[in-house]
Design an enzyme around this catalytic site. Structure first.
Site, PDB file in Angstrom:
ATOM      1  N   ARG A  65       2.656   9.715  13.669  1.00  0.00           N
ATOM      2  CA  ARG A  65       3.621   9.052  12.896  1.00  0.00           C
ATOM      3  C   ARG A  65       4.624   8.176  13.699  1.00  0.00           C
ATOM      4  O   ARG A  65       4.444   8.194  15.041  1.00  0.00           O
ATOM      5  CB  ARG A  65       4.545  10.333  12.404  1.00  0.00           C
ATOM      6  CG  ARG A  65       3.803  11.112  11.300  1.00  0.00           C
ATOM      7  CD  ARG A  65       3.717  10.390  10.049  1.00  0.00           C
ATOM      8  NE  ARG A  65       4.833   9.731   9.510  1.00  0.00           N
ATOM      9  CZ  ARG A  65       5.922  10.372   8.890  1.00  0.00           C
ATOM     10  NH1 ARG A  65       5.785  11.818   8.757  1.00  0.00           N
ATOM     11  NH2 ARG A  65       6.690   9.700   8.390  1.00  0.00           N
TER      12      ARG A  65
ATOM     13  N   CYS B 261      -0.398   8.011  -1.356  1.00  0.00           N
ATOM     14  CA  CYS B 261      -0.692   7.706  -0.222  1.00  0.00           C
ATOM     15  C   CYS B 261      -1.649   8.639   0.733  1.00  0.00           C
ATOM     16  O   CYS B 261      -2.371   8.360   1.460  1.00  0.00           O
ATOM     17  CB  CYS B 261       0.410   7.416   0.753  1.00  0.00           C
ATOM     18  SG  CYS B 261       1.175   5.830  -0.015  1.00  0.00           S
TER      19      CYS B 261
ATOM     20  N   ARG C 156      -7.449   9.193   4.544  1.00  0.00           N
ATOM     21  CA  ARG C 156      -8.404   8.441   4.234  1.00  0.00           C
ATOM     22  C   ARG C 156      -9.176   7.863   5.357  1.00  0.00           C
ATOM     23  O   ARG C 156     -10.568   7.762   5.373  1.00  0.00           O
ATOM     24  CB  ARG C 156      -7.770   7.019   3.695  1.00  0.00           C
ATOM     25  CG  ARG C 156      -8.644   5.729   3.381  1.00  0.00           C
ATOM     26  CD  ARG C 156      -8.009   4.371   2.805  1.00  0.00           C
ATOM     27  NE  ARG C 156      -6.864   4.304   3.732  1.00  0.00           N
ATOM     28  CZ  ARG C 156      -7.088   3.364   4.878  1.00  0.00           C
ATOM     29  NH1 ARG C 156      -8.125   2.979   5.349  1.00  0.00           N
ATOM     30  NH2 ARG C 156      -6.068   2.962   5.694  1.00  0.00           N
ATOM     31  N   ARG C 157      -8.347   7.526   6.581  1.00  0.00           N
ATOM     32  CA  ARG C 157      -8.868   7.052   7.690  1.00  0.00           C
ATOM     33  C   ARG C 157      -9.847   8.182   8.351  1.00  0.00           C
ATOM     34  O   ARG C 157     -10.913   8.036   8.777  1.00  0.00           O
ATOM     35  CB  ARG C 157      -7.894   6.367   8.818  1.00  0.00           C
ATOM     36  CG  ARG C 157      -7.317   5.327   8.248  1.00  0.00           C
ATOM     37  CD  ARG C 157      -6.029   4.788   9.321  1.00  0.00           C
ATOM     38  NE  ARG C 157      -5.768   3.576   8.854  1.00  0.00           N
ATOM     39  CZ  ARG C 157      -4.361   3.219   9.117  1.00  0.00           C
ATOM     40  NH1 ARG C 157      -3.604   3.871   9.544  1.00  0.00           N
ATOM     41  NH2 ARG C 157      -3.976   1.956   8.664  1.00  0.00           N
TER      42      ARG C 157
ATOM     43  N   LYS D 265       0.777  -1.250  -0.086  1.00  0.00           N
ATOM     44  CA  LYS D 265       0.059  -0.170  -0.038  1.00  0.00           C
ATOM     45  C   LYS D 265       0.811   1.386  -0.085  1.00  0.00           C
ATOM     46  O   LYS D 265       0.404   2.412  -0.424  1.00  0.00           O
ATOM     47  CB  LYS D 265      -1.028  -0.023   1.233  1.00  0.00           C
ATOM     48  CG  LYS D 265      -0.268   0.131   2.658  1.00  0.00           C
ATOM     49  CD  LYS D 265      -1.403   0.184   3.693  1.00  0.00           C
ATOM     50  CE  LYS D 265      -0.783   0.288   5.112  1.00  0.00           C
ATOM     51  NZ  LYS D 265      -0.116   1.340   5.303  1.00  0.00           N
ATOM     52  N   ASP D 266       2.184   0.963   0.295  1.00  0.00           N
ATOM     53  CA  ASP D 266       3.126   2.276   0.292  1.00  0.00           C
ATOM     54  C   ASP D 266       3.572   2.476  -0.988  1.00  0.00           C
ATOM     55  O   ASP D 266       4.389   3.763  -1.335  1.00  0.00           O
ATOM     56  CB  ASP D 266       4.055   2.088   1.491  1.00  0.00           C
ATOM     57  CG  ASP D 266       3.635   2.037   2.862  1.00  0.00           C
ATOM     58  OD1 ASP D 266       2.636   2.637   3.146  1.00  0.00           O
ATOM     59  OD2 ASP D 266       4.624   1.444   3.616  1.00  0.00           O
TER      60      ASP D 266
ATOM     61  N   ARG E 266       3.867   4.161  17.829  1.00  0.00           N
ATOM     62  CA  ARG E 266       2.577   4.808  17.786  1.00  0.00           C
ATOM     63  C   ARG E 266       1.777   4.317  19.036  1.00  0.00           C
ATOM     64  O   ARG E 266       0.782   4.956  19.600  1.00  0.00           O
ATOM     65  CB  ARG E 266       1.910   4.156  16.543  1.00  0.00           C
ATOM     66  CG  ARG E 266       2.514   4.830  15.131  1.00  0.00           C
ATOM     67  CD  ARG E 266       1.648   4.675  13.853  1.00  0.00           C
ATOM     68  NE  ARG E 266       2.535   4.994  12.900  1.00  0.00           N
ATOM     69  CZ  ARG E 266       1.421   5.289  11.851  1.00  0.00           C
ATOM     70  NH1 ARG E 266       0.451   4.656  11.479  1.00  0.00           N
ATOM     71  NH2 ARG E 266       2.358   5.335  10.520  1.00  0.00           N
TER      72      ARG E 266
END
Length: 529
Positions: free
Chosen positions: A150, A246, A132-133, A80-81, A156
């Site tokens: 980040r 992204c 997106r989230r 996805k990156d 995190r």
């Protein structure tokens, strides 16, 4: 292959797990490999949101440069990156099996409110750097506040421990791969077709090599998952057609059923604070699917419905109402039935040995709990649809089973898998179809409690809406007792039991992927008039 393969990877714990996973897969086919750790721009700049970083390959660019100069043979990426277009001279030679692409919300235990959707307290602060989230979370929880998050997975999580946020949201795949103990937090999982559609290719690893390394390409086909590649190919083609990276508030998830049919959920917003459009489509082949999805999102060149009727009252804060109002679609929302209780008092001793209570509607929940039932402390609740889940949440109840299909037969089978051999209480309406109990085994004790009945309204006014959404078989009966379908009107039916009414009438209808307001919004957004 005689040579030792050098695998380039970022240095985070998750990146190393991913690189070692590919190294182990290569060892299974007798190919030796070694790791080389490379720092990327995304690792070095931790004070900015992802969308503030320049370029599209800030977690991959340096790895790709090392591939091109020959200092590594292979790079392992979280797929996805990756940008949707490879740099000249590079290619994706293999993809891994897909880890569960769901999202998880980790919540500090004193910040949990189980009466709220997704269990984060009112006005809670959620950590995420993903547009997106954020856009999708705001759509279902507009009260939430967001702060940039980040760092690697452990960083995190430590920030949450330090109470810099009330909750954080992460991909389930990363947490699962690291096998982390998160028992100190309350965890809410979001399935990929529910409130949050994942990033394209979420949960999949990409193995990148030089195009000229044909010998390595041939070897890697032994660990390549072609089925996953075709599915995420749809997702990444959608991202490519939107020219997104992204930072784009876009989610896309594709899966195939047992018959090979492709099912695709897509969500897109203009920015992280914009209410997203959602679309569900299916097709027997992946060919042309991404282009079809792009066309559906181009609302300037297609005719959306001007007016939609739904046989249910809606609040102005409902997801469905907000999804339609974004495109100035008028809503005619009115129930064509009314319900009345059939009992006013319970004999509580009946429920002492109940293991499950299953509700097929919000009406059943309302009438049942208005009777103040005494239930065992460890009783579990099952429901059809996320709307019923929300109704139970509002009462402080935790739902253990949610039937999210529009096919009650499928829900019945899924529920039987967890409830067979137990005692199940069904609070229901008089003349209920009793669909959910049909798959339960003979050793399952079933208790039926008829607590309300449905009465059809008379002299129902017709609607001249472009789309008519019917939420139950009774509403269908009530409307068509007095009215006919007008030319050009399109029908949406929640659930196959409602659809069967139209089968009997010989009327075509559309069935949402899920029997809730999100499923309805997906369907109506996809209709052309």
């Amino acid at each position: 292959m005689n040579r030792v393969i050098t695998i380039g990877t970022r240095g985070s714990e998750l990146a190393l797990w991913q690189a070692n996973y590919i190294k182990d897969r290569l060892a299974e086919i007798n190919v030796q490999a070694q790791l080389k750790i490379i720092k990327t721009q995304g690792d070095n700049i931790l004070n900015l949101r992802l969308d503030k970083l320049e370029g599209k390959g800030f977690f991959t660019k340096e790895l790709e440069e090392h591939l091109l100069d020959g200092s590594i043979d292979l790079a392992v990426h979280s797929h996805k990156d990756l940008p949707t277009v490879n740099p000249p001279g590079l290619m994706i030679a293999a993809v891994s099996d897909r880890e569960d692409p769901s999202e998880v919300i980790l919540i500090l235990k004193d910040c949990v409110d189980s009466s709220k959707k997704l269990s984060v307290k009112h006005n809670g602060i959620v950590g995420t750097s993903s547009n997106r989230r954020q856009s999708q979370l705001l759509a279902v929880r507009p009260d939430l506040e967001f702060e940039n998050l980040r760092g690697n997975v452990n960083t995190r999580i430590q920030k949450l421990r330090d109470e810099k946020y009330d909750a954080i949201i992460m991909a389930k795949a990363g947490i699962s791969r690291l096998n982390l103990d998160l028992s100190e937090f309350y965890i809410e999982e979001i399935e990929p077709t529910a409130e949050m559609v994942p990033a394209p290719a979420q949960g999949v690893l990409a193995v990148q090599i030089r195009e000229s390394d044909t010998a390595l390409y041939q070897v890697l086909q032994q660990i390549h998952n072609a089925t996953v590649a075709e599915q995420i190919g749809v997702e990444r083609k959608v991202l490519n057609l939107f020219d997104g990276g992204c930072h784009m508030p876009l989610g896309c998830y594709c899966k195939q059923d047992e018959e090979g049919v492709f099912h695709v959920w897509t969500t897109k917003a203009d920015n992280q604070n914009d209410f997203p459009d959602r679309l569900y489509v299916n097709a027997p082949t992946s060919e042309g699917l991404a282009e079809h999805i792009l066309q559906k999102f181009d609302v300037t060149n297609r005719k959306l419905p001007k007016k939609v009727f739904i046989s249910r009252e809606l609040s102005e804060h409902s997801y469905f109402a907000r999804a339609l109002s974004k495109h100035n679609i008028e809503i005619d929302a009115r129930s064509l039935i009314r319900t009345v209780p059939t009992i006013h008092k319970l004999d509580s001793y009946v429920f002492k040995q109940v293991d499950w209570v299953f509700f097929s509607s919000k009406n059943g929940i309302e009438y049942f709990f208005s009777l103040d039932p005494l239930l065992p402390k460890d009783v579990k609740f099952g429901v059809v649809g996320r709307g019923s889940e929300d109704a139970l949440r509002a009462l402080g109840k935790t739902v253990s089973f949610i039937g999210e299909s529009s096919d009650t037969a499928e829900i019945s089978e899924e529920f039987a898998a967890v409830a067979n051999g137990s005692t199940v209480l069904f609070p229901l309406a008089k003349d209920s179809l009793r669909s959910i109990r049909k798959s339960l085994s003979e050793d399952t004790k079933i208790i039926e409690l008829v607590i309300y009945e449905t009465i059809l309204e008379e002299d129902v006014e017709p609607t001249y809406a472009d789309v008519l959404v019917f939420t139950s078989p009774s509403n269908v009966d009530a409307y068509f007792a007095d009215n006919l379908l007008e030319p050009g009107q399109q029908i949406v039916a929640i659930g196959k039991s409602t659809g069967q009414k139209f089968d009997e009438m010989g009327v075509k209808y559309i069935l949402p992927a899920s029997p809730d307001e999100i499923g309805l919004a997906e369907v109506v957004f996809g209709i052309d008039v």
